[in-house]
Each structure stands twice: as structure tokens, then as C-alpha cells.
Motif scaffolding. Structure first.
Motif, mmCIF file in Angstrom:
data_model
loop_
_atom_site.group_PDB
_atom_site.id
_atom_site.type_symbol
_atom_site.label_atom_id
_atom_site.label_comp_id
_atom_site.label_asym_id
_atom_site.label_seq_id
_atom_site.Cartn_x
_atom_site.Cartn_y
_atom_site.Cartn_z
ATOM 1 N N GLY A 41 51.906 47.105 38.984
ATOM 2 C CA GLY A 41 51.823 46.688 40.463
ATOM 3 C C GLY A 41 51.307 45.181 40.739
ATOM 4 N N SER A 42 51.395 44.534 41.770
ATOM 5 C CA SER A 42 51.141 43.276 42.147
ATOM 6 C C SER A 42 50.547 43.102 43.482
ATOM 7 C CB SER A 42 52.259 42.399 41.782
ATOM 8 O OG SER A 42 53.257 42.777 42.823
ATOM 9 N N GLU A 43 49.964 41.841 43.834
ATOM 10 C CA GLU A 43 49.458 41.703 45.025
ATOM 11 C C GLU A 43 49.519 40.253 45.187
ATOM 12 O OE1 GLU A 43 45.703 43.921 44.916
ATOM 13 O OE2 GLU A 43 44.624 42.505 43.591
ATOM 14 N N ILE A 44 49.444 39.645 46.263
ATOM 15 C CA ILE A 44 49.548 38.311 46.828
ATOM 16 C C ILE A 44 48.281 37.890 47.488
ATOM 17 C CG2 ILE A 44 50.827 36.376 47.682
ATOM 18 C CD1 ILE A 44 53.093 37.658 46.660
ATOM 19 N N GLY A 45 47.429 37.089 47.361
ATOM 20 C CA GLY A 45 46.742 36.475 48.210
ATOM 21 C C GLY A 45 45.208 37.290 48.281
ATOM 22 N N VAL A 46 44.948 38.298 47.636
ATOM 23 C CA VAL A 46 43.723 39.049 47.626
ATOM 24 C C VAL A 46 42.570 38.466 47.096
ATOM 25 C CG1 VAL A 46 42.744 41.323 46.943
ATOM 26 C CG2 VAL A 46 45.101 41.196 47.732
ATOM 27 N N GLN A 47 42.493 37.875 45.843
ATOM 28 C CA GLN A 47 41.458 37.163 45.366
ATOM 29 C C GLN A 47 41.208 35.768 46.206
ATOM 30 O OE1 GLN A 47 40.422 37.688 41.415
ATOM 31 N NE2 GLN A 47 40.983 39.787 41.396
ATOM 32 N N LYS A 49 44.118 32.958 48.466
ATOM 33 C CA LYS A 49 45.439 32.921 48.939
ATOM 34 C C LYS A 49 46.588 32.394 48.240
ATOM 35 C CE LYS A 49 43.455 32.935 53.604
ATOM 36 N NZ LYS A 49 43.331 32.414 54.886
ATOM 37 N N ALA A 50 46.337 31.622 47.181
ATOM 38 C CA ALA A 50 47.137 30.700 46.445
ATOM 39 C C ALA A 50 47.565 31.633 45.247
ATOM 40 C CB ALA A 50 46.959 29.407 46.085
ATOM 41 N N THR A 51 47.275 32.831 44.967
ATOM 42 C CA THR A 51 47.254 33.489 43.577
ATOM 43 C C THR A 51 48.029 34.718 43.938
ATOM 44 O OG1 THR A 51 45.280 34.873 43.833
ATOM 45 C CG2 THR A 51 45.032 32.593 42.822
ATOM 46 N N LYS A 52 48.887 35.408 42.808
ATOM 47 C CA LYS A 52 49.456 36.178 42.466
ATOM 48 C C LYS A 52 49.150 37.122 41.486
ATOM 49 C CE LYS A 52 54.062 38.507 41.697
ATOM 50 N NZ LYS A 52 55.498 38.336 41.514
ATOM 51 N N ARG A 53 48.636 38.218 41.769
ATOM 52 C CA ARG A 53 48.114 38.972 40.345
ATOM 53 C C ARG A 53 48.989 40.209 40.176
ATOM 54 N NH1 ARG A 53 41.901 41.125 40.283
ATOM 55 N NH2 ARG A 53 42.007 41.421 37.962
ATOM 56 N N GLU A 54 49.301 40.499 38.985
ATOM 57 C CA GLU A 54 50.208 41.421 38.601
ATOM 58 C C GLU A 54 49.396 42.362 37.518
ATOM 59 O OE1 GLU A 54 54.561 39.640 38.118
ATOM 60 O OE2 GLU A 54 53.294 38.717 36.678
ATOM 61 N N PHE A 69 45.907 42.334 33.074
ATOM 62 C CA PHE A 69 46.117 41.489 34.329
ATOM 63 C C PHE A 69 47.031 40.071 33.917
ATOM 64 C CE2 PHE A 69 42.270 43.877 35.700
ATOM 65 C CZ PHE A 69 42.632 44.514 36.922
ATOM 66 N N LYS A 70 47.871 39.723 34.704
ATOM 67 C CA LYS A 70 48.281 38.262 34.728
ATOM 68 C C LYS A 70 48.072 37.793 36.105
ATOM 69 C CE LYS A 70 52.174 38.086 31.623
ATOM 70 N NZ LYS A 70 53.518 37.912 31.409
ATOM 71 N N THR A 71 47.378 36.492 36.163
ATOM 72 C CA THR A 71 47.110 36.236 37.528
ATOM 73 C C THR A 71 47.668 34.722 37.417
ATOM 74 O OG1 THR A 71 44.907 37.193 37.891
ATOM 75 C CG2 THR A 71 45.177 35.332 39.103
ATOM 76 N N GLU A 79 45.465 35.440 31.677
ATOM 77 C CA GLU A 79 45.701 36.855 31.292
ATOM 78 C C GLU A 79 44.410 37.366 31.006
ATOM 79 O OE1 GLU A 79 49.149 37.963 28.866
ATOM 80 O OE2 GLU A 79 50.117 35.970 29.653
ATOM 81 N N ARG A 80 43.993 38.629 31.123
ATOM 82 C CA ARG A 80 43.114 39.382 30.561
ATOM 83 C C ARG A 80 43.182 40.793 30.366
ATOM 84 N NH1 ARG A 80 39.091 41.821 33.874
ATOM 85 N NH2 ARG A 80 39.542 41.660 36.194
ATOM 86 N N THR A 81 42.607 41.434 29.665
ATOM 87 C CA THR A 81 42.454 42.919 29.641
ATOM 88 C C THR A 81 41.342 43.581 29.772
ATOM 89 O OG1 THR A 81 44.208 42.585 27.528
ATOM 90 C CG2 THR A 81 43.156 44.591 27.789
ATOM 91 N N GLU A 82 41.417 44.815 30.310
ATOM 92 C CA GLU A 82 40.243 45.409 30.702
ATOM 93 C C GLU A 82 40.221 46.676 30.329
ATOM 94 O OE1 GLU A 82 38.923 45.059 35.108
ATOM 95 O OE2 GLU A 82 39.011 47.063 34.911
ATOM 96 N N GLU A 83 39.169 47.508 29.481
ATOM 97 C CA GLU A 83 39.069 48.836 29.114
ATOM 98 C C GLU A 83 38.179 49.565 29.760
ATOM 99 O OE1 GLU A 83 39.690 49.280 24.740
ATOM 100 O OE2 GLU A 83 40.328 47.148 24.745
ATOM 101 N N GLY A 84 38.212 50.922 29.781
ATOM 102 C CA GLY A 84 37.003 51.583 30.501
ATOM 103 C C GLY A 84 37.440 52.988 30.620
ATOM 104 N N HIS A 85 36.768 53.846 31.448
ATOM 105 C CA HIS A 85 37.258 55.269 31.661
ATOM 106 C C HIS A 85 37.449 55.405 33.297
ATOM 107 C CE1 HIS A 85 34.842 55.126 28.153
ATOM 108 N NE2 HIS A 85 35.569 56.331 27.900
ATOM 109 N N TRP A 86 38.424 56.385 33.378
ATOM 110 C CA TRP A 86 38.554 56.661 34.986
ATOM 111 C C TRP A 86 38.728 58.346 34.964
ATOM 112 C CZ3 TRP A 86 43.002 59.663 36.303
ATOM 113 C CH2 TRP A 86 43.974 60.266 35.321
ATOM 114 N N TRP A 87 38.476 58.564 36.254
ATOM 115 C CA TRP A 87 38.538 59.965 36.646
ATOM 116 C C TRP A 87 38.667 60.013 38.199
ATOM 117 C CZ3 TRP A 87 34.222 57.002 35.501
ATOM 118 C CH2 TRP A 87 33.108 57.027 36.464
#
Length: 140
Positions: A41-47, A49-54, A69-71, A79-87
Motif C-alpha cells: 500500500g501507499s499514502e501521500i501526505g498523512v504524516q 504533506k511533502a511525503t509519500k509512504r509505501e 516501510f519506505k518514506t 526505510e525501516r522494518t517493524e515486527e510484531g503481532h496482529w489479530w
């Protein structure tokens, strides 16, 4: 001899109770199988206004995840990596990143290739207001 046997039986009983209690807590965390897989996925301007995050997120059937993540900023890309748990529970998606509190999203499975999310409570990064985004299946 009888006292040793009684102590052994009591110890085994108590340890089995603790194990089943821990398993019960884990089993309460439901995994919606339609969210398992590799998603992008990707989003523009959420964090900012001048950034795109994928991102590319791998949600495993065992409730673990890895997200890359690539910002893209105007002058550089991080770039950064995140690890965890989901439910999931009652239409909500919970994402617990190791070292942070749990993020909560409403989610809607649009199709086997698309899931819509709306943030309810974000702990892992700064977002001033609720936002929505879509994950698309990478496999298709």
C-alpha cells in the motif's frame, strides 16, 4: 514417599493450569484468514504533506507480522522494518509492534485482493487525525 508423590502431583497440576491459562489467552486472539499474506500500500501526505509512504506487510497465519516501510521525503528516502503481532476482533484489526503500544483499525475486506483500513487509535507514529488506507494483495 507419599509426601514426595503428593508434592510431585501438585506441582504437575499447577504447571498444567498455568500453561492452559496462557494458551487460552493466546487462543482468544482471532486471526481473520482473509488478512493473511503479503500486502502492499501507499499514502501521500498523512504524516507530512511533502511525503509519500509505501509499505509491504507480511501477515502470517500465526499472528506475527513484518512490515517494511519506505518514506519518500523531498530530499531523501528512508526505510525501516517493524515486527510484531496482529489479530482481529469484532471488525477491528489490532497491530502490536514490539516495543510500542497496540494500534487499532477498523477494517473491511473489499475482495480477496483488497482491504480497507481506518485508523482508530495509533501509537507507533504521529498522525494528528484518523486516516484511511487500502492494502492490496501482492500475490495477485
Amino acid at each position: 514417599m507419599k509426601i514426595r508423590l503428593i508434592i510431585l502431583i501438585f506441582t504437575l497440576f499447577m504447571s498444567s493450569c498455568m500453561t492452559s491459562s496462557k494458551l487460552s489467552k493466546r487462543q482468544l486472539k482471532h486471526i481473520d484468514k482473509s488478512l493473511v499474506g503479503t500486502w502492499v500500500g501507499s499514502e501521500i501526505g498523512v504524516q507530512n504533506k511533502a511525503t509519500k509512504r509505501e509499505w509491504e506487510m507480511i501477515r502470517n497465519q500465526d499472528g506475527t507480522y513484518i512490515i517494511n516501510f519506505k518514506t519518500h521525503y523531498p530530499d531523501y528516502t528512508s526505510e525501516r522494518t517493524e515486527e510484531g503481532h496482529w489479530w482481529t476482533k469484532q471488525g477491528f484489526f489490532y497491530e502490536h509492534c514490539n516495543g510500542y503500544k497496540t494500534d487499532i483499525y477498523e477494517y473491511n475486506v473489499v475482495s480477496e485482493n483488497e482491504i480497507e483500513f481506518k485508523s482508530i487509535k495509533i501509537q507507533t507514529y504521529y498522525v494528528a487525525e484518523s486516516h484511511s488506507f487500502t492494502d492490496k494483495s501482492k500475490e495477485n
